[in-house]
Scaffold this active site. Structure first.
Site, short mmCIF file in Angstrom:
data_model
loop_
_atom_site.label_atom_id
_atom_site.label_comp_id
_atom_site.label_asym_id
_atom_site.label_seq_id
_atom_site.Cartn_x
_atom_site.Cartn_y
_atom_site.Cartn_z
N HIS A 37 0.84 -1.19 0.00
CA HIS A 37 0.00 0.00 0.00
C HIS A 37 0.88 1.24 0.00
O HIS A 37 2.10 1.15 0.16
CB HIS A 37 -0.90 0.02 1.23
CG HIS A 37 -0.13 0.09 2.52
ND1 HIS A 37 0.35 -1.03 3.18
CD2 HIS A 37 0.28 1.16 3.27
CE1 HIS A 37 1.00 -0.66 4.26
NE2 HIS A 37 0.98 0.66 4.34
N HIS A 121 5.92 6.04 -0.53
CA HIS A 121 6.62 4.87 -1.04
C HIS A 121 5.76 3.64 -0.80
O HIS A 121 4.74 3.71 -0.09
CB HIS A 121 7.98 4.70 -0.34
CG HIS A 121 7.85 4.46 1.13
ND1 HIS A 121 7.68 5.49 2.04
CD2 HIS A 121 7.83 3.31 1.86
CE1 HIS A 121 7.56 4.99 3.25
NE2 HIS A 121 7.65 3.67 3.17
#
Length: 199
Positions: A37, A121
């Site tokens: 995610h 990220h």
């Protein structure tokens, strides 16, 4: 108490491509594909009452859908103490706007500001004393192959249970992105969660 974070989910195609990198770094602890995610905000341990208020506040967040570029690999910790391998996410104006509106909604509840500089990220693997040269070669060999985009049409509130086998994530509520959102969203997702019912 429930451990919470707010994030963007990945589509199955992107998950599969990133999970396909799971090789070449001895000792790396790769995240399961379903756990991949893009974190928007980590909330940590949260009282159940505040969790319900957060759920209600996130329903008020408005933003247009957008496309988020995904590109390259990197490592947190540098060459001396590498601890996390990640896939890069471009910090676009649309992403910054969405996070800003989420943070504003949380401030209205008395939730303090994000203490860290936001660096979007996708966490791929935890690293424990990897061979520096082998890690460098892995990043160089796969850096250009990690290219793509994520179409963002919603964001989600997740709970996290820490176990000996790693964290277990549960998507507690989904918040569609749109300039206008009808009252069709199920606002009881968090309220009826088996996790919060145990608290």
């Amino acid at each position: 108490m429930v451990r919470l974070f707010i994030a963007l989910t990945l589509d199955d195609s992107l998950r599969a491509r990133l999970s396909g990198l799971e090789a070449g770094i001895p000792g790396a602890r790769w995240a399961p594909a379903q756990n991949l995610h893009v974190t928007l905000r980590f909330l940590g341990e949260t009282e159940e009452g505040l969790a319900r208020e957060i759920d209600a506040a996130l329903l008020s967040v408005r933003a247009e859908p957008f496309t988020l570029p995904i590109a390259g690999l990197g490592v947190f910790g540098g060459e001396r103490r590498p601890r996390l391998l990640w896939a890069g996410v471009e910090k676009t104006p649309a992403l910054t706007l969405l996070k800003g509106r989420i943070d504003a909604a949380l401030r209205g509840l008395g939730v303090g500001p994000d203490e860290h500089v936001y660096s979007p990220h996708i966490s791929l693997a935890r690293l424990k004393t990897p061979d520096p040269e082998r890690l460098r070669r892995f990043v160089e060999a796969n850096n250009l192959s990690v290219r793509g985009s994520l179409t963002v049409t919603s964001f989600s509130l997740f709970s996290s249970l820490l176990t000996g086998e790693g964290p277990l994530y549960r998507e507690e509520a989904v918040y569609p992105l749109a300039a206008y959102r009808p009252e069709a969203l199920d606002q009881t997702a968090l309220k009826e969660s088996p996790l919060t019912q145990k608290l």
